[in-house]
Design an enzyme around this catalytic site. Structure first.
Site, mmCIF file in Angstrom:
data_model
loop_
_atom_site.group_PDB
_atom_site.id
_atom_site.type_symbol
_atom_site.label_atom_id
_atom_site.label_comp_id
_atom_site.label_asym_id
_atom_site.label_seq_id
_atom_site.Cartn_x
_atom_site.Cartn_y
_atom_site.Cartn_z
ATOM 1 N N ASP A 1 -28.984 -3.842 8.842
ATOM 2 C CA ASP A 1 -28.919 -2.401 8.598
ATOM 3 C C ASP A 1 -28.105 -1.704 9.679
ATOM 4 O OD1 ASP A 1 -30.628 -1.991 6.199
ATOM 5 O OD2 ASP A 1 -32.149 -2.902 7.467
ATOM 6 N N ASP B 1 -34.513 -4.230 -1.948
ATOM 7 C CA ASP B 1 -35.144 -5.528 -1.769
ATOM 8 C C ASP B 1 -36.443 -5.544 -2.562
ATOM 9 O OD1 ASP B 1 -37.132 -4.284 -0.293
ATOM 10 O OD2 ASP B 1 -36.408 -4.985 1.628
ATOM 11 N N ARG C 1 -26.358 -10.378 1.204
ATOM 12 C CA ARG C 1 -26.604 -9.151 0.430
ATOM 13 C C ARG C 1 -25.335 -8.320 0.291
ATOM 14 N NH1 ARG C 1 -31.370 -6.096 3.367
ATOM 15 N NH2 ARG C 1 -30.780 -4.601 1.763
ATOM 16 N N ARG D 1 0.823 -1.207 0.000
ATOM 17 C CA ARG D 1 0.000 0.000 0.000
ATOM 18 C C ARG D 1 0.859 1.259 0.000
ATOM 19 N NH1 ARG D 1 -3.533 -2.569 4.737
ATOM 20 N NH2 ARG D 1 -1.455 -3.424 5.072
#
Length: 670
Positions: A580, A491, A475, A373
């Site tokens: 969520d 959804d 998801r 990096r």
């Protein structure tokens, strides 16, 4: 030949050889070295660069008044290329195995083990590892503990100690210890750790204490670190007695007791001896710019952290010049230094877990070599621990470096629709999303027990069906089918219009590091229960955006899958609504910012049930699975959510132009 000519010939030849000797072409080599002149020292003066002048010494003997250079420790000839075998790291991936402790497990050892077992670098067996960790120990007599059977001289080993301790420099092993002395530290091989207090938190950690970035008029300029953890504050007209041990000066009334909070000062003067290293971390947390006076210890993680952006290294022999430079420093420079102290504290030093992870990430970067990096990932927010190289090693691919790189976010998105039960709203949603001029593809993540429909609506963008695993966390898996950096997460029950999708995407392009969505929740502290809670009722203030209808960068899928511990992802699968909460925790940890809300013209839908058979949360009742937010907060070690009242609406909502000229006609409220 006449005799007089023969004499002239030998005389000329002798003169020629004498001339060659004088000019140095054939120097004389005397067997006995010349003795030094009387009264003149045989060694060099006490210069700071005496190490570079060692070979120019006039004699191999040194008088007693000349300081001897410290001898290099055993194994000091080790470098990364000579004492570490990279070929044992399969696929250039670091895997670390921890040797069993010979003696009783101390609190420091337990904290290290807890941090390692939760990381992705932990290997349960030595056959899977390329790095072996040894935690140094001592017996009652102070002797070093026994070495493990497969020690191999220390090759491919790391001796790690969070606190200063003996028995760390063993053979060819790398050493990661707190505040190592500069004369024994092997740059590019050892790792310098910060001097942690014993009560340092294992996870999360306290945030930075800086309340005011720019100094106020009349504010304290200097805080001087003293013995036993005390700090002494002084004004702008300080003298050289600040750090002169031979100077007798009354410390005055502005002196703290050990353990007290560091006073709100702009600069913190820290002596160079190793006993003051704990003050360095304390100043970093307080946002007080560390001024290190000729430090004789290696700064923590100096291999990757650019300390010139957060600290000042000064010469203790020039007190008046140092004080004058501090007084004349520009406010913009002061602001930049103080902001960097807060970033470094939060990113790498606020918990034991972050210190251990930073150590392992440095070693992983060494294994990658040239493809490691770049420095901006280490020295710019959110830091290397949250910029996973498994996603990319280019700054332009991450959502939070666009301003630094001067680049713009992508102009197209991929719609990812999670289907748990099919129905008519799904087909309508596909048509509305496909009508967006920014939509590049539609992906249907099918997690329903029923088979997908044989026919789908005809769309101008490609539509692909992906078979899911019937887990809510699926998801946020980084599916290879996603072709853009922007994801519209939906959804099957979402109801959005094309104009709403277009406007939300335009808003996201201005905030590519955040979640931009339509439905919001808010968190709060529940005094009666003594824990966190969240509300689903409509309110002006919010801190979470539901991912059933939201835009975000696809990097957060990689972070969700490869950075979160398995037990946190399991919480999301147990309770669908917790996914969520978990995703918003993750993004808020990265950005330190709230999400963005955009208008939603449909009536607010009730949140999905938190568990099978549970009713949705109402405005007056607490849901049965409300404790998921406390479990997630405990897993993160802190509460990262940030509340906001900002809602972005289209500019042309109430403009007097004709309806045909309006860009988002369907969003205008009656």
């Amino acid at each position: 030949m006449p005799l007089w000519r023969r004499k002239y010939f030998w005389l000329a030849l002798s003169a020629f050889w004498l001339l060659l000797i004088v000019l140095g072409v054939f120097p004389l080599r005397l067997a006995v070295p010349p003795s030094p002149l009387p009264g003149r020292s045989q060694g060099w003066p006490r210069w700071l660069d005496a190490a570079f002048l060692q070979s120019f010494s006039q004699s191999e003997t040194h008088p007693e008044d000349v300081p001897q250079l410290p001898r290099a420790p055993r194994g000091s000839s080790c470098t990364w290329g000579t004492c570490f075998d990279i070929s044992k790291c399969k696929g250039n991936v670091l895997k670390i195995f921890v040797h069993s402790l010979a003696g009783p497990t101390t609190e420091a050892h337990r904290r290290i083990l807890d941090s390692l077992e939760g990381s992705g670098y932990y290997a349960p067996s030595p056959t899977e590892a390329c790095l072996f960790l040894l935690l140094p120990s001592q017996d009652r007599r102070g002797a070093c503990g026994p070495l493990p059977p497969n020690w191999n001289g220390g090759r491919n080993h790391l001796v790690l100690s969070l606190y200063p301790a003996p028995c760390t420099r063993l053979g060819q092993a790398m050493v990661a210890e707190a505040s190592p002395s500069s004369d024994i530290f092997r740059s590019g091989f050892d790792v310098a750790l910060p001097g942690l207090p014993e009560a340092h938190p294992l996870q999360g950690g306290a945030p930075g204490q800086l309340q005011q970035f720019s100094p106020q008029p009349g504010a304290t300029l200097l805080a001087v670190a003293e013995e036993r953890g005390r700090w002494r504050t002084t004004g702008t007209q300080a003298s050289a007695c600040l750090w002169d041990r031979h100077c007798e000066q009354d410390p005055g009334p502005h002196q703290t007791d050990p353990g007290e909070t560091l006073p709100n000062a702009t600069f913190c003067l820290i002596p160079g001896h190793r006993s003051a290293t704990s003050c360095f971390l304390q100043a970093l947390q307080a946002g007080c710019i560390p001024v290190l006076l000729s430090p004789r210890w290696e700064l923590p993680f100096s291999e990757v952290i650019d300390w010139t952006k957060a600290a000042i290294i000064a010469d203790e022999r020039l007190p008046l010049q140092v004080l004058a430079a501090l007084r004349e420093m520009l406010p913009s420079r002061v602001l930049a230094l103080r902001q960097q102290t807060q970033f470094l504290w939060t990113a790498y030093f606020s918990s034991v877990e972050k210190v251990i992870r930073t150590t392992l990430e440095i070693i992983q970067d060494r294994i990658w070599g040239a493809s490691a990096r770049p420095s901006p990932m280490w020295n710019s927010p959110p830091g290397a621990l949250l910029a996973l190289p498994t996603f990319s090693r280019s700054l332009q691919d991450f959502p939070f470096y666009h301003l630094q790189q001067g680049s713009k976010p992508e102009s197209h998105f991929s719609a990812l629709i999670w289907v748990e039960a099919s129905g008519e709203p799904l087909l309508k949603l596909v048509q509305e999303v496909a009508g967006s001029r920014h939509c590049a593809q539609i992906l249907i993540l099918w997690s329903s027990e029923r088979p997908p429909p044989e026919r789908w609506p005809e769309t101008a963008v490609p539509l692909t069906v992906i078979k899911g695993h019937r887990k809510v966390s699926d998801r946020f898996f980084p599916h290879s089918n996603i072709s853009t950096n922007v994801i519209l997460s939906l959804d099957a029950h979402s109801t959005l219009s094309t104009s709403e999708v277009d406007f939300a995407f335009v808003v996201w392009q201005s905030f590519p590091e955040r979640i931009v969505g339509f439905l919001t929740w808010s968190h709060f502290w529940d005094e009666t229960r003594g824990g966190w809670g969240y509300s689903t009722e409509m309110a002006n203030e919010f801190s979470m955006v539901l991912t059933k209808a939201a835009f975000y960068h696809r990097y957060y899928h990689t972070l969700f899958t490869h950075s979160l511990p398995k037990d946190l992802r399991a919480i999301a699968d147990e309770s669908p609504a917790c996914v969520d909460v978990l995703m918003n925790f993750l993004v808020a940890t990265v950005t330190k910012l709230p999400p963005i809300k955009v208008p939603y013209s449909r009536p607010r839908q009730r949140a999905p049930p938190l568990a099978a058979g549970d009713p949705g949360p109402g405005p007056e009742t607490q849901p049965p699975a409300q404790d998921c937010i406390n479990r997630v907060a405990a897993g993160f070690g802190h509460m990262p959510l940030v509340s906001s009242r900002v809602r972005l609406d289209p500019v042309l909502f109430k403009d007097p132009v004709s309806v045909q000229r309006k860009k988002y006609r369907s969003l205008e409220k009656p």
